[in-house]
Design a protein around this motif. Structure first.
Motif, PDB file in Angstrom:
ATOM      1  N   ALA A  94      55.492 -28.364  52.146  1.00  0.00           N
ATOM      2  CA  ALA A  94      55.842 -29.478  51.260  1.00  0.00           C
ATOM      3  C   ALA A  94      57.172 -30.057  51.721  1.00  0.00           C
ATOM      4  O   ALA A  94      57.881 -29.440  52.519  1.00  0.00           O
ATOM      5  N   ARG A  95      57.465 -31.228  51.227  1.00  0.00           N
ATOM      6  CA  ARG A  95      58.759 -31.836  51.562  1.00  0.00           C
ATOM      7  C   ARG A  95      59.884 -30.948  51.016  1.00  0.00           C
ATOM      8  O   ARG A  95      59.849 -30.537  49.862  1.00  0.00           O
ATOM      9  N   PRO A  96      60.890 -30.644  51.839  1.00  0.00           N
ATOM     10  CA  PRO A  96      62.012 -29.858  51.317  1.00  0.00           C
ATOM     11  C   PRO A  96      62.669 -30.585  50.146  1.00  0.00           C
ATOM     12  O   PRO A  96      62.799 -31.813  50.167  1.00  0.00           O
TER      13      PRO A  96
ATOM     14  N   ASP B  10      62.830 -38.531  49.350  1.00  0.00           N
ATOM     15  CA  ASP B  10      61.585 -39.183  49.760  1.00  0.00           C
ATOM     16  C   ASP B  10      61.845 -40.655  50.021  1.00  0.00           C
ATOM     17  O   ASP B  10      61.451 -41.523  49.247  1.00  0.00           O
ATOM     18  N   VAL B  11      62.572 -40.944  51.103  1.00  0.00           N
ATOM     19  CA  VAL B  11      62.871 -42.336  51.470  1.00  0.00           C
ATOM     20  C   VAL B  11      62.587 -42.506  52.963  1.00  0.00           C
ATOM     21  O   VAL B  11      62.693 -41.547  53.731  1.00  0.00           O
ATOM     22  N   PRO B  12      62.223 -43.725  53.377  1.00  0.00           N
ATOM     23  CA  PRO B  12      61.967 -43.929  54.806  1.00  0.00           C
ATOM     24  C   PRO B  12      63.243 -43.775  55.623  1.00  0.00           C
ATOM     25  O   PRO B  12      64.324 -44.199  55.194  1.00  0.00           O
TER      26      PRO B  12
ATOM     27  N   ARG C  12      64.686 -32.322  59.006  1.00  0.00           N
ATOM     28  CA  ARG C  12      63.780 -31.488  58.208  1.00  0.00           C
ATOM     29  C   ARG C  12      64.135 -30.006  58.373  1.00  0.00           C
ATOM     30  O   ARG C  12      64.126 -29.246  57.392  1.00  0.00           O
ATOM     31  N   LEU C  13      64.459 -29.606  59.584  1.00  0.00           N
ATOM     32  CA  LEU C  13      64.790 -28.190  59.811  1.00  0.00           C
ATOM     33  C   LEU C  13      66.075 -27.807  59.059  1.00  0.00           C
ATOM     34  O   LEU C  13      66.158 -26.718  58.480  1.00  0.00           O
TER      35      LEU C  13
ATOM     36  N   PHE D 106      73.903 -42.406  59.052  1.00  0.00           N
ATOM     37  CA  PHE D 106      73.318 -42.666  57.729  1.00  0.00           C
ATOM     38  C   PHE D 106      72.518 -41.487  57.176  1.00  0.00           C
ATOM     39  O   PHE D 106      71.739 -41.650  56.248  1.00  0.00           O
ATOM     40  N   MET D 107      72.701 -40.302  57.733  1.00  0.00           N
ATOM     41  CA  MET D 107      71.901 -39.154  57.284  1.00  0.00           C
ATOM     42  C   MET D 107      72.134 -38.835  55.813  1.00  0.00           C
ATOM     43  O   MET D 107      71.283 -38.263  55.148  1.00  0.00           O
ATOM     44  N   TYR D 108      73.293 -39.263  55.281  1.00  0.00           N
ATOM     45  CA  TYR D 108      73.569 -39.013  53.858  1.00  0.00           C
ATOM     46  C   TYR D 108      72.588 -39.752  52.953  1.00  0.00           C
ATOM     47  O   TYR D 108      72.479 -39.436  51.789  1.00  0.00           O
ATOM     48  N   ASN D 109      71.893 -40.755  53.510  1.00  0.00           N
ATOM     49  CA  ASN D 109      70.873 -41.447  52.715  1.00  0.00           C
ATOM     50  C   ASN D 109      69.621 -40.593  52.528  1.00  0.00           C
ATOM     51  O   ASN D 109      68.776 -40.922  51.706  1.00  0.00           O
ATOM     52  N   TYR D 110      69.500 -39.529  53.288  1.00  0.00           N
ATOM     53  CA  TYR D 110      68.248 -38.756  53.287  1.00  0.00           C
ATOM     54  C   TYR D 110      68.396 -37.384  52.639  1.00  0.00           C
ATOM     55  O   TYR D 110      67.409 -36.716  52.410  1.00  0.00           O
TER      56      TYR D 110
END
Lengths: 352, 260
Positions: free
Chosen positions: B6-8, B13-15, B29-30, B55-59
């Motif tokens: 499943a999604r961590p 859940d954003v593009p 993801r890892l 921009f990883m803080y957006n995810y």
């Protein structure tokens, strides 16, 4: 209140401790090294963090990390070190992270020397690194004032969420004077913005990137609004023998101590001189100078630089009175007789 | 039916904005899985660096600080020193970590700073448009080595893990590759172990993640993975170079690069 004989650098360190500083990051440089040394001795025992960084660049970025995480944090350095810190200062200003930076100015440019100077005025007041950002800049003239302004600096930094610089010089750092410290005050601190990793509420971000030009313009306007508020509420200066003055000497920090003696000597010779001493270099006491310009026939700006604050005086005076400059360079401290001579000359030129 | 993945939780859940075939998504993801599995979501702070991953803080559903070019290890040091019970990690590219930020990474590692560094090595500057990185291979064409990297003119690729392995400070050092399921599985184990090292207070941990940049390499994603295997693996050997116990350097290969 207990009075102690302390070096300027140590008094600032002790004041910072009493202001509740939680972390110090720095890199040694003369003539301010007593400050990190004091912190290395005292801070861990008082529950704080001391770390000697690998460079000024790293030090200011450690300040950014700790400040962003909500700690009361500071660094100290001298001129070449401040040049290296400009990168981090721009990020601190852009991301609105509070911190205190002490700059004990030495002669430049380049490696220069380790003698006291005021040639970092532009670097301190014009822009904190690249972009439209400012530091709040406080310029103590005595060691007592250095201690008092250090405590104020932490409060201003948090009130405005902006870095605050204490701009001193090599002599202020190295000389000793009696100093007393106010009792510590319990402060309410708002850390609702800090990246504390507490896992409560929405995630928080410390950042200064705005790719959309309209958004970045809004952010810049927000910063300008903050500085405008500081210009209204935080301007500090001292007027000495200005009540009936016909000639105003303008100087800050160490140069103001020389100018003060010169004013007294000129008065003894019958010249109605006074001293206007900015305590906040940014925001600059514009109104005080404009008001003085209605009263005096001329200004004499005395600096240990090639003439930097003189530009702010001219901007404030806006041509209402002539502004003359006298400066010594390279770490040379002007003497009272030199300044008296300048006052006499100017008084003779502008006499009615 | 049994759900096996499943999604961590920590990954929103954003593009993502990354280019097609870019392995930042896999690396993200890892990292997210490691944070979820260790149960540290409520006390982790990330430090985002310059480059494509700024921009990883957006995810990630985490507090983040954005750091200047190369300074993430210093920023992380500042955070960790004042909040020692938090888990602090940086995520840095090869230009950020191995060029402009060389001093910061070496000294954070040497202090044994109890932080975790995820080091993305794709042998090129991605965001600025494909210029030479410190990790660019000899002979490799980039926009600033148009005739191929020549050691006489531009020096050699820097092997960051081996460089840091000369220091006594680091507790965990590993190099992994995002090439094929087996390697990705080993990458996940290494990233989790790096965070675990910090959770246990054992000190500095870094995982170098060999990654692809199909766009600046000028290769389709699948061929980019093959190029990574053929050209990067010989230059950058995989394995755990340092583990927390024993403290001495031990070379324990995580496994080969090629997947069948």
């Amino acid at each position: 209140m207990e009075r102690m004989l302390m070096k300027g650098n140590e008094a600032i360190a002790e004041a910072a401790l009493r202001a509740g500083v939680q972390a110090y990051f720095g890199y040694p440089i003369t003539p301010q090294s007593e400050l990190p040394e004091y912190m290395a001795r005292e801070l861990p025992g008082r529950g704080g963090v001391f770390l000697q960084a690998e460079s000024e660049v790293a030090a200011i970025n450690m300040v950014y990390g700790a400040g962003g995480a909500g700690a009361r944090v500071m660094t100290s350095t001298s001129s070449p070190g401040v040049s290296l810190m400009q990168e981090g200062l721009s990020y601190l200003v852009g991301a609105e992270v509070p911190c205190v930076i002490v700059n004990m100015v030495r002669g430049g440019p380049g490696l220069g020397n380790i003698a006291p100077a005021q040639s970092d005025y532009f670097q301190a007041t014009r822009s904190a690194g690249h972009g439209d950002g400012r530091l709040i800049v406080l310029a103590p003239s005595t060691i007592q004032e250095a201690a008092d302004l250090t405590i104020l600096a932490f409060d201003l930094a948090e009130r405005y969420r902006n870095p605050v610089m204490i701009l001193g010089d090599g002599i202020l750092g190295q000389m000793m004077e009696p100093v007393s410290f106010p009792p510590p005050v319990q402060r309410q601190r708002d850390l609702s913005w800090a990246t504390t990793g507490a896992g409560e509420g929405p995630r928080r971000l410390i950042n200064s990137i705005y790719l959309d030009p309209d958004e970045l313009e809004q952010h810049n306007l927000h910063l300008l609004e903050k500085y405008r508020r500081a210009q209204q509420e935080e301007v500090r200066w001292e007027a000495y023998r200005m009540e009936d003055a016909r000639l105003a000497v303008a100087a800050y920090g160490l140069a103001a101590r020389v100018a003060r003696s010169a004013v007294d000597r000129a008065r003894a010779q019958g010249i109605a001189a006074g001293l206007l001493r900015p305590v906040t270099l940014f925001p600059f006491p514009v109104a005080a100078f404009r008001q003085a310009a209605e009263q005096v026939r001329a200004f004499l700006v005395v600096e240990m630089s090639a003439g930097q604050m003189v530009e702010d005086v001219r901007l404030a005076v806006e041509g209402r009175a002539p502004v003359r400059f006298y400066g010594r360079l390279g770490g040379v401290v002007p003497t009272p007789p030199e300044v008296v001579q300048q006052i006499e000359q100017l008084a003779a030129e502008v006499a009615p | 039916m049994k759900q096996v993945t499943a999604r961590p939780k920590v990954l929103l859940d954003v593009p993502m904005h990354y280019c097609p075939g870019c392995t930042h998504g896999v690396a993200h993801r890892l990292v997210a899985e490691a944070i979820d599995e260790l149960g540290i979501r409520g006390r982790t702070i990330g430090v985002a660096s310059v480059g494509c991953s700024v921009f990883m803080y957006n995810y990630f559903d985490l507090d983040f600080q954005q750091a200047a070019h190369g300074r993430a290890p210093a920023v992380a040091t500042g955070i960790k020193r004042v909040l020692p019970d938090r888990i602090v990690f940086t995520y840095q590219g090869d230009g950020d970590l191995a060029a402009i930020g060389t001093a910061e990474i070496v000294h954070a590692a040497n202090r044994g700073e109890n932080i975790t560094v995820i080091f993305i090595n794709n042998a090129v500057y991605g965001m600025t448009g494909g210029q030479m990185a410190p990790t660019t291979l000899l002979g490799m064409r980039t926009t600033t080595t148009p005739f191929g990297r020549d050691a006489r003119q531009a020096g050699y690729p820097i092997r960051v893990v081996e460089l840091l392995n000369t220091l006594r400070g680091p507790a965990y050092l590993a190099r992994v590759a995002l090439a094929g399921p087996g390697n990705i599985h080993r990458a996940k184990k290494a990233i989790r172990r790096a965070f675990q090292t910090q959770v246990e207070g054992k000190g500095f941990s870094l995982v170098e993640v060999l990654s692809t940049c199909p766009v600046t390499w000028g290769l389709p994603p699948v061929e980019a993975v093959r190029w990574l295997e053929e050209h990067m693996l010989p230059e950058f050997p995989l394995g755990e170079f340092r583990t927390p116990e024993p403290r001495e350097a031990v070379l324990m290969p995580l496994g080969g690069g090629k997947e069948g």
